[in-house]
Design a protein around this motif. Sequence first.
Motif, mmCIF file in Angstrom:
data_model
loop_
_atom_site.group_PDB
_atom_site.id
_atom_site.type_symbol
_atom_site.label_atom_id
_atom_site.label_comp_id
_atom_site.label_asym_id
_atom_site.label_seq_id
_atom_site.Cartn_x
_atom_site.Cartn_y
_atom_site.Cartn_z
ATOM 1 N N GLY A 49 0.937 -1.340 -0.369
ATOM 2 C CA GLY A 49 -0.373 0.067 0.070
ATOM 3 C C GLY A 49 0.838 1.195 0.145
ATOM 4 O O GLY A 49 0.708 2.396 -0.314
ATOM 5 N N GLY A 50 1.830 1.265 0.543
ATOM 6 C CA GLY A 50 2.723 2.576 0.883
ATOM 7 C C GLY A 50 3.205 2.811 -0.690
ATOM 8 O O GLY A 50 3.332 3.836 -1.029
ATOM 9 N N LEU A 51 3.777 1.955 -1.195
ATOM 10 C CA LEU A 51 4.504 1.909 -2.718
ATOM 11 C C LEU A 51 3.364 2.342 -2.695
ATOM 12 O O LEU A 51 4.071 3.471 -3.719
ATOM 13 C CB LEU A 51 4.399 0.541 -2.332
ATOM 14 N N MET A 52 2.117 1.344 -3.629
ATOM 15 C CA MET A 52 1.273 2.488 -4.289
ATOM 16 C C MET A 52 0.669 3.839 -4.334
ATOM 17 O O MET A 52 0.527 4.323 -4.353
ATOM 18 C CB MET A 52 -0.176 1.367 -4.666
ATOM 19 N N ASP A 53 0.741 4.094 -2.527
ATOM 20 C CA ASP A 53 0.236 5.557 -2.664
ATOM 21 C C ASP A 53 1.704 6.617 -3.717
ATOM 22 O O ASP A 53 1.561 7.496 -3.190
ATOM 23 C CB ASP A 53 -0.078 5.598 -1.300
ATOM 24 N N TRP A 54 2.695 5.929 -2.646
ATOM 25 C CA TRP A 54 3.910 7.215 -3.374
ATOM 26 C C TRP A 54 3.895 7.148 -4.805
ATOM 27 O O TRP A 54 4.097 8.021 -5.658
ATOM 28 C CB TRP A 54 5.574 5.904 -3.058
ATOM 29 N N VAL A 55 3.440 6.033 -5.119
ATOM 30 C CA VAL A 55 3.200 5.818 -7.118
ATOM 31 C C VAL A 55 2.063 6.754 -7.548
ATOM 32 O O VAL A 55 2.585 7.645 -8.679
ATOM 33 C CB VAL A 55 3.264 4.267 -7.851
ATOM 34 N N THR A 56 1.269 6.334 -6.803
ATOM 35 C CA THR A 56 -0.037 7.504 -7.066
ATOM 36 C C THR A 56 0.319 8.836 -6.759
ATOM 37 O O THR A 56 -0.089 10.171 -7.809
ATOM 38 C CB THR A 56 -1.333 7.637 -5.966
ATOM 39 N N HIS A 57 0.522 8.985 -6.132
ATOM 40 C CA HIS A 57 0.335 10.982 -5.207
ATOM 41 C C HIS A 57 1.921 11.988 -5.005
ATOM 42 O O HIS A 57 2.106 12.489 -5.487
ATOM 43 C CB HIS A 57 0.476 11.191 -3.718
ATOM 44 N N THR A 58 2.851 10.910 -5.454
ATOM 45 C CA THR A 58 4.592 11.295 -5.804
ATOM 46 C C THR A 58 4.454 11.360 -7.367
ATOM 47 O O THR A 58 4.572 12.469 -7.949
ATOM 48 C CB THR A 58 5.472 11.097 -4.835
ATOM 49 N N VAL A 59 4.774 10.166 -7.716
ATOM 50 C CA VAL A 59 5.383 9.992 -9.264
ATOM 51 C C VAL A 59 4.360 10.201 -10.359
ATOM 52 O O VAL A 59 4.325 11.259 -11.415
ATOM 53 C CB VAL A 59 5.764 7.804 -9.922
#
Length: 249
Positions: free
Chosen positions: A197-207
Motif C-alpha cells: 500500500g505504501g508503495l502504491m501511495d507513493w507511485v500515485t501521489h508522488t510519481v
Amino acid sequence: MTDKRRQGAVTRRGRERNAPTTDEALLAKNGPDWMHNDPWRVLRIQSEFVEGFEALSSLGPAVSLFGSARARQDHPMYRSAERIARGLVDKGFAVITGGGPGIMEAGNKGATDAGGDSVGLGIELPFEQGLNQYVSLGVDFRYFFARKTMFLKYSQGFITLPGGFGTLDELFEALTLIQTGKVTHFPVVLFGTDYWGGLMDWVTHTVADGGFVAEKDLRLVTLTDDVEEAVEAMGIPGAPATAPEGSER
C-alpha cells in the motif's frame, strides 16, 4: 549453509567457491584480454536461452509467483502463496517461481500438492541456495537477464507477494515492459495491501501526480489481500491477453 555454490552446471566447493559469479565476471571492467574473453561469452549466454527455451517450450499456460526467499513456513504470506498456487493449478495454470526457499518454495509446494506443474527458475548466487524440493521442472541460470526472459516469455501473468530488492526488480521490469508496449499486456497483482500500500501511495501521489507516469499506468496493477481475486485476475488459461480497462497500447 553448505560450503558449495552452483554455477550453471558446475558445483564449486572449498576455495573454488570464492570464484566470481558469472554475472560478476560479465560486468567487470574489461582487462587487456577482453577480445579473447567477452566475444566467446556470447556462446554461454546463447546456451542459457537455448536450454531455457527447450525446457519450457512444452509448458502450458503459466503464472509466475514472486516473493521473498526469507519468509519462513509459519509466515502468513507463505501460507497465502500456497493457497494462490493451488488456486492457479485448479484453474488450469502451471506455476513458475524463482525456485528458491521462502515464498518461492510455498508457490512450488502449493502447485505440487494440487497436482500441477511446478517450475523453478534458479539463479547462480554468491551463497548456496539451490532449487527447493517441490520443483518438478527446474532450470538453473547463470545470468539474471536470461532468467527474466523466461519469466516473461512463459507467463500469462504475475502475482507478486512481499519481497526485497529482487522482487522489486522483477516487478518493475515487468511493468516497464508492459507500459512501453514491449510485451503484451498481462495482469500484474500485488498481494498484500499492508506491504504494498505504501508503495502504491507513493507511485500515485508522488510519481503520477508529479507527471512522471500517466494516470492510466496505475491501472496496470491490482492490489489485493484476497486469494480468489488474485487468481481470477490472471484470466482464462491460454486466452489472449487484454489491456486493463482504461489503458492504452
